[in-house]
Design a protein around this motif. Sequence first.
Motif, PDB file in Angstrom:
ATOM      1  N   ALA A  48       0.835  -1.204   0.000  1.00  0.00           N
ATOM      2  CA  ALA A  48       0.000   0.000   0.000  1.00  0.00           C
ATOM      3  C   ALA A  48       0.870   1.254   0.000  1.00  0.00           C
ATOM      4  N   ALA A  49       1.948   1.245   0.796  1.00  0.00           N
ATOM      5  CA  ALA A  49       2.854   2.394   0.815  1.00  0.00           C
ATOM      6  C   ALA A  49       3.460   2.627  -0.560  1.00  0.00           C
ATOM      7  N   LEU A  50       3.826   1.551  -1.242  1.00  0.00           N
ATOM      8  CA  LEU A  50       4.385   1.663  -2.585  1.00  0.00           C
ATOM      9  C   LEU A  50       3.355   2.217  -3.562  1.00  0.00           C
ATOM     10  N   VAL A  51       2.129   1.731  -3.456  1.00  0.00           N
ATOM     11  CA  VAL A  51       1.073   2.184  -4.359  1.00  0.00           C
ATOM     12  C   VAL A  51       0.813   3.672  -4.181  1.00  0.00           C
ATOM     13  N   TYR A  52       0.632   4.115  -2.931  1.00  0.00           N
ATOM     14  CA  TYR A  52       0.279   5.516  -2.723  1.00  0.00           C
ATOM     15  C   TYR A  52       1.437   6.451  -3.049  1.00  0.00           C
ATOM     16  N   ALA A  53       2.652   5.993  -2.812  1.00  0.00           N
ATOM     17  CA  ALA A  53       3.806   6.806  -3.225  1.00  0.00           C
ATOM     18  C   ALA A  53       3.866   6.911  -4.747  1.00  0.00           C
ATOM     19  N   SER A  54       3.451   5.854  -5.432  1.00  0.00           N
ATOM     20  CA  SER A  54       3.497   5.874  -6.901  1.00  0.00           C
ATOM     21  C   SER A  54       2.516   6.866  -7.494  1.00  0.00           C
ATOM     22  N   ARG A  55       1.535   7.292  -6.705  1.00  0.00           N
ATOM     23  CA  ARG A  55       0.537   8.244  -7.194  1.00  0.00           C
ATOM     24  C   ARG A  55       1.022   9.692  -7.095  1.00  0.00           C
ATOM     25  N   MET A  56       2.171   9.904  -6.467  1.00  0.00           N
ATOM     26  CA  MET A  56       2.740  11.240  -6.418  1.00  0.00           C
ATOM     27  C   MET A  56       3.246  11.621  -7.813  1.00  0.00           C
ATOM     28  N   ALA A  57       3.138  12.903  -8.138  1.00  0.00           N
ATOM     29  CA  ALA A  57       3.421  13.347  -9.502  1.00  0.00           C
ATOM     30  C   ALA A  57       4.856  13.042  -9.941  1.00  0.00           C
ATOM     31  N   ASP A  58       5.800  13.059  -8.999  1.00  0.00           N
ATOM     32  CA  ASP A  58       7.195  12.874  -9.382  1.00  0.00           C
ATOM     33  C   ASP A  58       7.671  11.436  -9.227  1.00  0.00           C
ATOM     34  N   SER A  59       6.772  10.486  -8.984  1.00  0.00           N
ATOM     35  CA  SER A  59       7.186   9.094  -8.811  1.00  0.00           C
ATOM     36  C   SER A  59       7.726   8.539 -10.123  1.00  0.00           C
ATOM     37  N   PRO A  60       8.878   7.848 -10.091  1.00  0.00           N
ATOM     38  CA  PRO A  60       9.431   7.292 -11.317  1.00  0.00           C
ATOM     39  C   PRO A  60       8.925   5.884 -11.624  1.00  0.00           C
ATOM     40  N   TYR A  61       7.999   5.356 -10.796  1.00  0.00           N
ATOM     41  CA  TYR A  61       7.492   4.006 -11.031  1.00  0.00           C
ATOM     42  C   TYR A  61       5.978   3.970 -10.885  1.00  0.00           C
TER      43      TYR A  61
END
Length: 321
Positions: free
Chosen positions: A19-32
């Motif tokens: 879940a932490a990975l998923v929500y971080a991935s929704r940030m505009a600057d996420s590279p994944y």
Amino acid sequence: MAEKARIAVLISGAGTNMAALVYASRMADSPYEVALVASNNPDAAGLALAQAEGIATFALPHKGMTREAHDAAMEAAVIEAGAEYIVLAGYMRILSDAFVARWEGRMLNIHPSLLPLYKGLDTHARAIAAGDSHGGTSVHLVTPELDGGEVLAQIAVPITPDETPASLAERVKLAEHQLYPRAVADYVSRWRDPAALLARVRALALALPETDERESHGSPGFRVGGEKSGKYFAYFADQHHGSPHIACLVRTGGMDELLSLVEGQPEVYFKPAYYGASGWVGIILNRPGVDWDAVGEWLERSWRGAAPKRLTRLMDVADAF
């Protein structure tokens, strides 16, 4: 905007790190982006969360299957999802060596200790029993050795005087949720990071005999043969002369070979604006899947072209054994 790396997250339970990975991935600057969440447990709570977030899921119980057959099925789902990396997040399976080997350098895991301390289970109890001042968590590359791959990032968590394994685990879990998305983002971005790419080229170049580094025309350059008479055998170029490429420049056998390389594999090679006229080729580094063994071979070949005969003779003798 640069294309995002696609990751598959493997879980067995609640999937809080997923879940932490998923929500971080929704940030505009996420590279994944998370392309798949897969599990060996069809009842894993994390699957429901992934489905609610619109992420593809796959589940296959491992009971009754050989380890290799189950790994192959999970891997097939990962490949079908177009994932470039596998990220283990509470995946409670020991993976077959062949599966790990196929994803060497592209499979990450998180472990609740400050590796290399306390590989395996019961990490918090072991840290407390040892009287350590800190526990913590580590993100590492997966290798056949349990929790033995290169450590990419860590966070230390203090152990309080009345600590219990459960209380320490709770705080370490909070640290994991901060660490894992950042470590994954940094790792999948390495091929875009000039500093990381230079570090890899530098390590390969300076491992060759009698080499040193010296700046030339604003670029790091690598020479062989000594302070006064040394010759350059490689340069590191970070998007110089209007080029979009971060590259390692090495000597070829001449213009015919240079043009053949560029025409045959334009995704790998280019003719540098400044050095190309002298038969140097640029090996493009800011792309996924660079074959670093091949880069090392090019550096050695270029080194041989610049090194004094006394050094190449020694290298030839060493190669004979």
